[in-house]
Design an enzyme around this catalytic site. Structure first.
Site, PDB file in Angstrom:
ATOM      1  N   ASP A  48       0.819  -1.201   0.000  1.00 20.39           N
ATOM      2  CA  ASP A  48       0.000   0.000   0.000  1.00 20.39           C
ATOM      3  C   ASP A  48       0.860   1.262   0.000  1.00 20.39           C
ATOM      4  OD1 ASP A  48      -2.676   1.307   0.417  1.00 20.39           O
ATOM      5  OD2 ASP A  48      -1.708   1.977   2.265  1.00 20.39           O
ATOM      6  N   GLU A 104       1.031  -0.561  -5.166  1.00 23.86           N
ATOM      7  CA  GLU A 104       0.036   0.482  -5.402  1.00 23.86           C
ATOM      8  C   GLU A 104       0.835   1.783  -5.513  1.00 23.86           C
ATOM      9  OE1 GLU A 104      -3.322   3.324  -3.652  1.00 23.86           O
ATOM     10  OE2 GLU A 104      -1.731   2.479  -2.433  1.00 23.86           O
TER      11      GLU A 104
END
Length: 736
Positions: free
Chosen positions: A417, A470
């Site tokens: 993330d 990401e």
């Protein structure tokens, strides 16, 4: 008595006073067996005890009562020689027998300590934290925690009435690691660490390396049972190692475990409850397999104090959340997925952590896991702390966390993330609010080194596991190997494609001709990385509306547009990711406190959307042309990319030389295009595999169906062509 003896007595008194005040940093110098020229003194600190008796370890025979030395709770007994012993302690209303924690030598190996300090310990989850061990036939728990700037650290819990004076730990000064073996503790014990910092006692801390936790909102760590899970996924793990995800049909169903579906609660006044891992396995696995997805991706399931963070503010990087069951239950869920042929990806957060007082922030009273300066160590957007990945111990801690999930729980991939926030020191900061790197640049060199190292280690030690970034910027080479100057990820989320395509779809179809470039631009860089096309949870919350509600037009047109968008996405180069609820067209935004709107599945148009996605997934998997060369120009050929007036796009997807190409034609307007000519590379009949406007999908049943014969009419650089009827707001997928 000599001056030396007087000084020794004074030092002893000072030490005992510090022990009683819970300020002594070396309890083993005073407690347990203390050997001197006259024999041995056995000393223990048991505040609140009525009596402490020394008994023989083997026979239980009394060796004498310990006397209180004028200090409340401090007991001692002199013996002529050291014997194996244990204590029999009389408490108000209870009698306890236990071995002396301070009679045991250090149980933490020198190699473990060295590797930890160097940031090279790969198995921290099996060495540090609370580990069930046996020492000299005595069962217990070895606790160890990193707090190099603490003056004293104690283990506290219900077993010692949360009294930090009872179990102070031993310090390994070269590493700043504190350790203590506590006999007769077992699985299920809750505990924390009481830390004396430079300015006093800090709020109780949870264990950074806990393997299990209490159910939030409780915040204690839990001594976990050994995860001796009997795995039955050998076949899956073997094929995973040999398969190539980059050339395979990777189709991911992203979900939040607590809000996919709810169950009936047994508690009065509470209509619903979250599903356990077992219940999720029973209901989720067949559902996802029927839809044709190859993997599920779970929003972070590492323990996190605030459910509203969806797991993106985790504190326990080694413990599955207690919300859905035990670590064993989670392992069983992964095993069930693998046995059914379904992969499991976890979202993982090495960028930042919350500042809850029981967590990692200023853990020992200093900036330990985070940077000291707020320009480096504080995320303004998320009110969180930023990991100082340039510190060996923190680098190693997070690397070991990644390996823990991949190896201990057989996880198939980690989606990392907020990579963009890790790469740039000025991420979301104004001028003057960030500190340049040692070269004066904006790149976070420590985080870059960590990400490259992470990907190298995973590739080497966990073959077949994926690491996905990401990453929302144009950082070059995110999925290029590190030895070629890249970051080494297996895949990168294609955020640019997502933003452009959703922006295009939100336009009124009458105006799409003016936004044609938003669908063509992505093909200019589609092969620069190994991309995943993500329609994730972030796109259906915080006022962005649900995926279906983003679509323009009336009720029918919204559904037609979404069927068209799914068809566009599943035939576009790049792997696929879709968030739960999108597959059947949920109208409202995702709410993490409620289950999906499953009632919509009683309506034909939502069943049709669901059925189309199922057919697209199966086609994507069965037709190698749609996935084999997702990341190469050889897998894609434009046929029509310049028909702005009609908002029509057409391309060929190609696989191996012996695989038939797939023709894809999209009509992004509500106007049917009858007799629309498209060039094709071969003569003969071309079979319509999918018409997204078919009646079974909730469409109007317009457009070409069945077999369409080619004509010897040159078009779009081909000597053969098809005359197609393009349905409104729909896609045709054909194969010769």
């Amino acid at each position: 008595m000599s001056n030396h003896d007087s000084r020794s007595d004074d030092q002893l008194k000072q030490g005992l006073d510090a022990l009683l005040r819970a300020e002594h940093g070396d309890p083993f110098a005073l407690l347990g067996p203390q050997i001197d020229e006259q024999g041995v003194v056995i000393r223990t600190f048991q505040p609140g005890a009525l009596q402490v008796e020394l008994i023989a370890a083997e026979t239980g025979e009394s060796l004498g009562l310990l006397e209180q030395d004028g200090h409340s709770g401090l007991f001692s007994l002199r013996l002529p020689a050291l014997l194996d012993y244990r204590y029999r302690i009389s408490w108000p209303g209870a009698l306890q027998e236990t071995e002396d924690p301070y009679a045991f030598a250090s149980q933490l190996g020198e190699l473990d300590i060295y590797l930890f300090s160097e940031g090279k310990h790969r198995d921290l989850g099996k060495s540090f934290g609370a580990q069930l061990i046996e020492v000299d036939a005595v069962q217990g728990v070895r606790f160890s925690v990193w707090a190099p700037n603490a003056r004293r650290v104690s283990v506290v819990g219900q077993f010692n009435s949360w009294d930090g004076r009872r179990h102070p730990m031993r310090l390994h000064p070269t590493a700043g690691v504190w350790e203590l073996f506590i006999p007769r503790l077992g699985p299920g014990e809750i505990y924390k660490y009481e830390i004396l910092g430079s300015h006093g006692v800090l709020p109780l801390r949870a264990d950074p390396l806990a393997l299990a936790t209490e159910l939030p909102p409780a915040t204690s760590s839990v001594v976990a049972e050994k995860l001796d899970f009997d795995w039955h996924d050998d076949a899956w793990m073997q094929q995973r190692t040999s398969a190539s995800a980059q050339s395979g049909a990777l189709s991911i169903y992203e979900l939040h475990a607590g809000s996919w579906r709810h169950g009936q609660s047994e508690q009065e006044g509470d209509a619903f409850q979250v599903l356990s891992w077992r219940e999720l396995g029973e209901q989720l696995i067949p559902y996802v397999l029927d839809l044709g997805f190859s993997h599920i991706e779970l929003l972070p399931i590492m323990e996190h104090p605030f459910g509203g963070s969806w797991g993106y503010q985790p504190l326990s990087q080694f413990a599955p959340t207690a919300r859905y069951g035990s670590p064993h239950d989670f392992a069983a869920f992964v095993d069930a997925c693998h046995q059914a042929g379904l992969g499991v990806i976890l979202d993982w957060v090495p960028a930042h952590f919350p500042n809850d007082e029981h967590g990692l922030a200023r853990f020992d009273g200093t900036a330990l896991y985070e940077y000291e300066h707020p320009f480096e160590g504080y995320h303004q957007d998320w009110n969180t702390c930023i990991f100082n990945l340039g510190r060996n111990e923190v680098h190693g801690f997070m690397l070991a966390s990644a390996l823990h999930w991949l190896r201990t729980y057989h996880i198939d991939g980690l989606r990392v993330d907020a990579v963009a926030s890790m790469l740039y020191r000025d991420y979301s900061r104004k001028a003057g609010e960030w500190i340049p790197n040692r070269h004066g640049g904006r790149e976070n060199l420590e985080a870059i080194d960590f990400l490259r190292h992470l990907n190298q280690v995973v590739a080497s030690e966990v073959p077949g596991a994926m690491v996905i970034a990401e990453e929302s910027t144009a950082w070059p080479g995110v999925s290029r190997p590190s030895h070629e100057g890249g970051l080494g990820f297996d895949f990168k989320w294609n955020m640019g494609w997502m933003h452009d395509s959703l922006s295009y779809m939100a336009e009124d179809p009458l105006h799409r001709q003016h936004h044609h470039h938003q669908l063509t631009f992505g093909l200019l860089y589609a092969f620069s990385e190994h991309f995943i096309l993500p329609i994730s949870h972030d796109e259906v919350v915080h006022g962005k509306r649900s995926l279906l509600d983003k679509m323009p037009g009336d009720h029918w047109q919204k559904l037609a547009n979404l069927r068209l968008y799914f068809s566009f996405m599943w035939t576009h180069p790049g792997k696929k990711l879709l968030f739960m609820g999108c597959e059947f067209g949920q109208w409202r935004e995702w709410n993490h406190d409620a289950e999906l709107d499953w009632y919509l599945m009683q309506y034909g148009e939502h069943q049709g959307l669901h059925g189309l996605l199922r057919d697209l997934n199966r086609l994507y998997r069965s037709e190698s042309a749609l996935h084999r060369f997702d990341d190469r120009e050889a897998g894609f050929e434009w046929l029509i990319g310049d028909d702005q007036a009609n908002s029509v796009f057409a391309w060929l997807r190609k696989g191996e030389a012996d695989a038939a190409p797939v023709l894809v034609v999209h009509n992004f307007t509500p106007t049917p295009r009858l007799g629309y000519r498209v060039g094709v590379p071969s003569s003969g009949d071309w079979q319509v595999l999918v018409n997204s406007d078919a009646q079974q999908y909730g469409g109007s049943a317009a457009g070409s169906v069945g077999a369409v014969a080619s004509e010897a009419v040159a078009s779009h650089g081909k000597v053969q062509s098809l005359l197609l009827d393009l349905p409104p707001l729909a896609t045709l997928i054909l194969r010769a």
